[in-house]
Design an enzyme around this catalytic site. Structure first.
Site, short mmCIF file in Angstrom:
data_model
loop_
_atom_site.label_atom_id
_atom_site.label_comp_id
_atom_site.label_asym_id
_atom_site.label_seq_id
_atom_site.Cartn_x
_atom_site.Cartn_y
_atom_site.Cartn_z
N GLU A 16 34.02 27.99 27.91
CA GLU A 16 33.22 28.67 28.96
C GLU A 16 33.31 27.93 30.30
OE1 GLU A 16 29.47 30.31 27.45
OE2 GLU A 16 28.54 29.54 29.28
N ASP A 17 33.35 26.62 30.26
CA ASP A 17 33.18 25.85 31.50
C ASP A 17 34.35 24.94 31.89
OD1 ASP A 17 30.66 26.95 31.76
OD2 ASP A 17 29.66 25.30 30.74
N1 LIG Z 1 18.07 22.92 32.06
C1 LIG Z 1 19.19 22.52 32.66
N2 LIG Z 1 20.32 23.29 32.53
C2 LIG Z 1 21.44 22.85 33.14
C3 LIG Z 1 21.47 21.65 33.88
N3 LIG Z 1 22.73 21.48 34.35
C4 LIG Z 1 23.46 22.50 33.90
N4 LIG Z 1 22.70 23.35 33.15
C5 LIG Z 1 23.17 24.58 32.53
O1 LIG Z 1 22.69 25.66 33.31
C6 LIG Z 1 22.68 26.85 32.48
C7 LIG Z 1 21.40 27.60 32.74
O2 LIG Z 1 21.41 28.02 34.06
P1 LIG Z 1 21.49 29.55 34.41
O3 LIG Z 1 21.14 29.72 35.85
O4 LIG Z 1 20.67 30.31 33.44
O5 LIG Z 1 22.99 29.94 34.16
P2 LIG Z 1 24.31 29.67 35.00
O6 LIG Z 1 24.75 28.27 34.69
O7 LIG Z 1 25.25 30.72 34.46
O8 LIG Z 1 23.97 29.84 36.45
C8 LIG Z 1 22.81 26.38 31.04
O9 LIG Z 1 24.12 26.75 30.68
P3 LIG Z 1 24.61 27.03 29.21
O10 LIG Z 1 24.51 25.74 28.44
O11 LIG Z 1 25.89 27.73 29.26
O12 LIG Z 1 23.51 27.87 28.54
P4 LIG Z 1 22.94 29.29 28.72
O13 LIG Z 1 23.15 29.75 30.15
O14 LIG Z 1 23.69 30.09 27.74
O15 LIG Z 1 21.54 29.01 28.39
C9 LIG Z 1 22.65 24.86 31.15
O16 LIG Z 1 23.38 24.14 30.18
C10 LIG Z 1 20.27 20.89 34.01
O17 LIG Z 1 20.22 19.85 34.65
N5 LIG Z 1 19.16 21.37 33.39
#
Ligand SMILES: Nc1nc2c(ncn2[C@@H]2O[C@H](COP(=O)(O)OP(=O)(O)O)[C@@H](OP(=O)(O)OP(=O)(O)O)[C@H]2O)c(=O)[nH]1
Length: 178
Positions: A67-68
Protein backbone atom coordinates in the site's frame (compact mmCIF):
# COMPACT_ATOMS: atom_id res chain seq x y z
CA UNK A 1 6.21 -25.44 8.54
CA UNK A 2 8.95 -26.23 11.09
CA UNK A 3 9.71 -23.84 13.97
CA UNK A 4 12.96 -22.87 12.24
CA UNK A 5 11.12 -22.08 8.99
CA UNK A 6 8.58 -20.01 10.91
CA UNK A 7 11.26 -17.97 12.67
CA UNK A 8 13.08 -17.48 9.38
CA UNK A 9 9.89 -16.23 7.71
CA UNK A 10 9.23 -13.71 10.49
CA UNK A 11 12.81 -12.40 10.63
CA UNK A 12 12.93 -12.11 6.83
CA UNK A 13 9.64 -10.17 6.83
CA UNK A 14 10.96 -7.81 9.52
CA UNK A 15 14.08 -7.09 7.47
CA UNK A 16 12.09 -6.66 4.22
CA UNK A 17 9.64 -4.22 5.85
CA UNK A 18 12.45 -2.23 7.51
CA UNK A 19 14.18 -1.76 4.16
CA UNK A 20 10.97 -0.85 2.31
CA UNK A 21 9.78 1.67 4.94
CA UNK A 22 13.25 3.09 5.69
CA UNK A 23 12.55 6.60 4.38
CA UNK A 24 8.99 6.91 5.76
CA UNK A 25 7.90 8.61 8.94
CA UNK A 26 4.68 8.58 10.98
CA UNK A 27 2.50 11.70 10.99
CA UNK A 28 3.23 12.66 14.61
CA UNK A 29 5.24 15.69 15.68
CA UNK A 30 8.36 13.58 16.39
CA UNK A 31 8.16 11.98 12.92
CA UNK A 32 8.67 8.52 14.37
CA UNK A 33 10.12 6.00 11.84
CA UNK A 34 7.19 4.34 10.03
CA UNK A 35 8.60 0.86 10.70
CA UNK A 36 7.61 1.29 14.36
CA UNK A 37 4.00 0.76 13.20
CA UNK A 38 4.32 -2.69 11.55
CA UNK A 39 6.65 -3.81 14.37
CA UNK A 40 4.04 -2.65 16.89
CA UNK A 41 1.24 -4.46 15.04
CA UNK A 42 3.22 -7.72 15.13
CA UNK A 43 4.02 -7.12 18.83
CA UNK A 44 0.31 -6.61 19.66
CA UNK A 45 -0.58 -9.86 17.87
CA UNK A 46 2.13 -11.81 19.65
CA UNK A 47 2.00 -10.35 23.18
CA UNK A 48 -1.66 -9.41 23.53
CA UNK A 49 -3.38 -11.62 20.97
CA UNK A 50 -1.35 -14.74 21.76
CA UNK A 51 -0.74 -15.29 18.06
CA UNK A 52 2.10 -17.67 17.16
CA UNK A 53 1.24 -18.36 13.50
CA UNK A 54 4.29 -17.21 11.45
CA UNK A 55 2.03 -16.45 8.46
CA UNK A 56 0.03 -13.90 10.48
CA UNK A 57 3.12 -12.38 12.13
CA UNK A 58 4.99 -12.09 8.82
CA UNK A 59 1.90 -10.51 7.21
CA UNK A 60 1.73 -8.03 10.11
CA UNK A 61 5.26 -6.81 9.38
CA UNK A 62 4.48 -6.62 5.66
CA UNK A 63 0.92 -5.26 5.84
CA UNK A 64 1.69 -1.73 4.58
CA UNK A 65 4.53 -2.52 2.14
CA UNK A 66 2.36 -2.84 -0.97
CA UNK A 67 0.00 0.00 0.00
CA UNK A 68 2.70 2.49 0.96
CA UNK A 69 6.00 1.54 -0.78
CA UNK A 70 7.19 0.38 -4.21
CA UNK A 71 6.56 -3.28 -3.29
CA UNK A 72 4.42 -5.32 -5.72
CA UNK A 73 2.12 -8.10 -4.53
CA UNK A 74 4.21 -10.43 -6.73
CA UNK A 75 7.31 -9.53 -4.65
CA UNK A 76 5.51 -10.67 -1.52
CA UNK A 77 4.44 -13.91 -3.25
CA UNK A 78 7.98 -14.59 -4.48
CA UNK A 79 9.73 -13.85 -1.19
CA UNK A 80 7.15 -15.11 1.33
CA UNK A 81 4.80 -17.49 -0.51
CA UNK A 82 1.11 -17.58 -1.34
CA UNK A 83 -0.29 -17.72 2.19
CA UNK A 84 1.48 -14.54 3.35
CA UNK A 85 0.68 -12.88 0.03
CA UNK A 86 -3.03 -13.64 0.43
CA UNK A 87 -3.18 -12.08 3.91
CA UNK A 88 -1.26 -8.99 2.78
CA UNK A 89 -3.59 -8.66 -0.24
CA UNK A 90 -6.66 -8.86 2.02
CA UNK A 91 -5.45 -5.97 4.19
CA UNK A 92 -4.19 -3.78 1.35
CA UNK A 93 -6.43 -0.90 0.23
CA UNK A 94 -6.97 -0.30 -3.49
CA UNK A 95 -5.16 2.99 -4.02
CA UNK A 96 -6.99 3.62 -7.32
CA UNK A 97 -10.13 4.35 -5.24
CA UNK A 98 -10.78 7.66 -3.52
CA UNK A 99 -10.07 7.85 0.20
CA UNK A 100 -13.81 7.81 0.98
CA UNK A 101 -14.30 4.73 -1.19
CA UNK A 102 -11.34 2.96 0.44
CA UNK A 103 -12.73 3.67 3.90
CA UNK A 104 -16.19 2.41 2.86
CA UNK A 105 -14.66 -0.75 1.34
CA UNK A 106 -12.85 -1.59 4.58
CA UNK A 107 -16.16 -1.53 6.44
CA UNK A 108 -18.02 -3.48 3.75
CA UNK A 109 -15.37 -6.15 3.19
CA UNK A 110 -14.29 -6.78 6.80
CA UNK A 111 -16.85 -9.52 7.64
CA UNK A 112 -15.87 -11.62 4.62
CA UNK A 113 -12.15 -11.62 5.30
CA UNK A 114 -10.11 -14.60 6.51
CA UNK A 115 -9.37 -15.04 10.23
CA UNK A 116 -5.71 -14.22 9.52
CA UNK A 117 -6.58 -10.95 7.77
CA UNK A 118 -9.05 -10.00 10.53
CA UNK A 119 -6.31 -10.50 13.13
CA UNK A 120 -3.94 -8.14 11.29
CA UNK A 121 -6.77 -5.61 10.84
CA UNK A 122 -7.68 -5.68 14.53
CA UNK A 123 -4.06 -5.21 15.64
CA UNK A 124 -3.54 -2.47 13.01
CA UNK A 125 -6.55 -0.54 14.28
CA UNK A 126 -5.56 -1.04 17.94
CA UNK A 127 -2.08 0.34 17.23
CA UNK A 128 -3.42 3.36 15.34
CA UNK A 129 -6.07 4.15 17.96
CA UNK A 130 -3.48 3.99 20.74
CA UNK A 131 -1.28 6.30 18.68
CA UNK A 132 -4.21 8.70 18.25
CA UNK A 133 -5.05 8.62 21.96
CA UNK A 134 -1.42 9.44 22.80
CA UNK A 135 -0.77 12.17 20.25
CA UNK A 136 -2.63 14.05 17.55
CA UNK A 137 -1.04 13.66 14.09
CA UNK A 138 0.18 16.91 12.55
CA UNK A 139 -2.75 18.69 10.85
CA UNK A 140 -5.48 16.66 12.58
CA UNK A 141 -8.11 18.26 14.80
CA UNK A 142 -10.42 16.65 17.39
CA UNK A 143 -13.16 16.11 14.79
CA UNK A 144 -10.84 14.16 12.47
CA UNK A 145 -9.70 12.03 15.41
CA UNK A 146 -13.30 11.34 16.34
CA UNK A 147 -14.14 10.38 12.75
CA UNK A 148 -11.23 7.90 12.75
CA UNK A 149 -12.52 6.35 16.00
CA UNK A 150 -16.08 6.14 14.58
CA UNK A 151 -14.91 4.53 11.35
CA UNK A 152 -12.56 2.14 13.16
CA UNK A 153 -15.46 1.01 15.35
CA UNK A 154 -17.30 -0.11 12.20
CA UNK A 155 -14.30 -1.96 10.76
CA UNK A 156 -13.63 -3.64 14.11
CA UNK A 157 -17.30 -4.71 14.37
CA UNK A 158 -16.90 -6.45 11.02
CA UNK A 159 -13.94 -8.41 12.42
CA UNK A 160 -15.69 -9.50 15.62
CA UNK A 161 -15.47 -13.06 16.94
CA UNK A 162 -11.81 -13.35 15.97
CA UNK A 163 -9.70 -12.64 19.10
CA UNK A 164 -11.16 -11.88 22.53
CA UNK A 165 -8.16 -10.02 23.96
CA UNK A 166 -7.72 -7.71 20.97
CA UNK A 167 -11.44 -7.02 20.70
CA UNK A 168 -11.68 -6.23 24.44
CA UNK A 169 -8.75 -3.79 24.17
CA UNK A 170 -10.38 -2.15 21.14
CA UNK A 171 -13.71 -1.94 22.91
CA UNK A 172 -12.05 -0.16 25.87
CA UNK A 173 -10.14 2.40 23.83
CA UNK A 174 -13.10 3.14 21.55
CA UNK A 175 -15.47 3.60 24.52
CA UNK A 176 -12.95 5.86 26.23
CA UNK A 177 -12.70 8.12 23.18
CA UNK A 178 -16.26 8.31 21.86
N1 LIG B 1 -2.82 7.42 14.47
C1 LIG B 1 -1.80 7.68 13.65
N2 LIG B 1 -1.86 7.22 12.35
C2 LIG B 1 -0.80 7.49 11.55
C3 LIG B 1 0.32 8.21 12.01
N3 LIG B 1 1.20 8.29 10.98
C4 LIG B 1 0.68 7.63 9.95
N4 LIG B 1 -0.56 7.13 10.27
C5 LIG B 1 -1.42 6.38 9.37
O1 LIG B 1 -2.46 7.25 8.96
C6 LIG B 1 -3.58 6.44 8.52
C7 LIG B 1 -4.84 7.04 9.06
O2 LIG B 1 -5.00 8.30 8.50
P1 LIG B 1 -6.18 8.59 7.50
O3 LIG B 1 -6.29 10.06 7.33
O4 LIG B 1 -7.39 7.88 7.98
O5 LIG B 1 -5.75 7.91 6.15
P2 LIG B 1 -4.69 8.34 5.04
O6 LIG B 1 -3.33 7.93 5.54
O7 LIG B 1 -5.15 7.54 3.85
O8 LIG B 1 -4.80 9.82 4.86
C8 LIG B 1 -3.32 5.03 9.04
O9 LIG B 1 -2.99 4.30 7.88
P3 LIG B 1 -3.18 2.75 7.70
O10 LIG B 1 -2.27 2.06 8.68
O11 LIG B 1 -3.08 2.41 6.28
O12 LIG B 1 -4.56 2.41 8.28
P4 LIG B 1 -6.03 2.73 7.90
O13 LIG B 1 -6.09 4.03 7.12
O14 LIG B 1 -6.44 1.56 7.11
O15 LIG B 1 -6.59 2.82 9.25
C9 LIG B 1 -2.13 5.20 9.97
O16 LIG B 1 -1.29 4.07 10.03
C10 LIG B 1 0.34 8.69 13.35
O17 LIG B 1 1.27 9.33 13.81
N5 LIG B 1 -0.74 8.41 14.12
Amino acid sequence: MTDAQGINLIVKATDFAARKHHAQRRKNMEQTPYINHPIGVAQILSSEGGITDPIVLAAAYLHDTVEDTDTAMEDIEKEFGTEVRNVVAEVTDDKTLTKAERKAMQVKKAPGKSKEAKLVKLADKLYNLRDLERATPVGWDDERKREYFLWSREVVAGCSGTNGALEAALDDIIKRNL
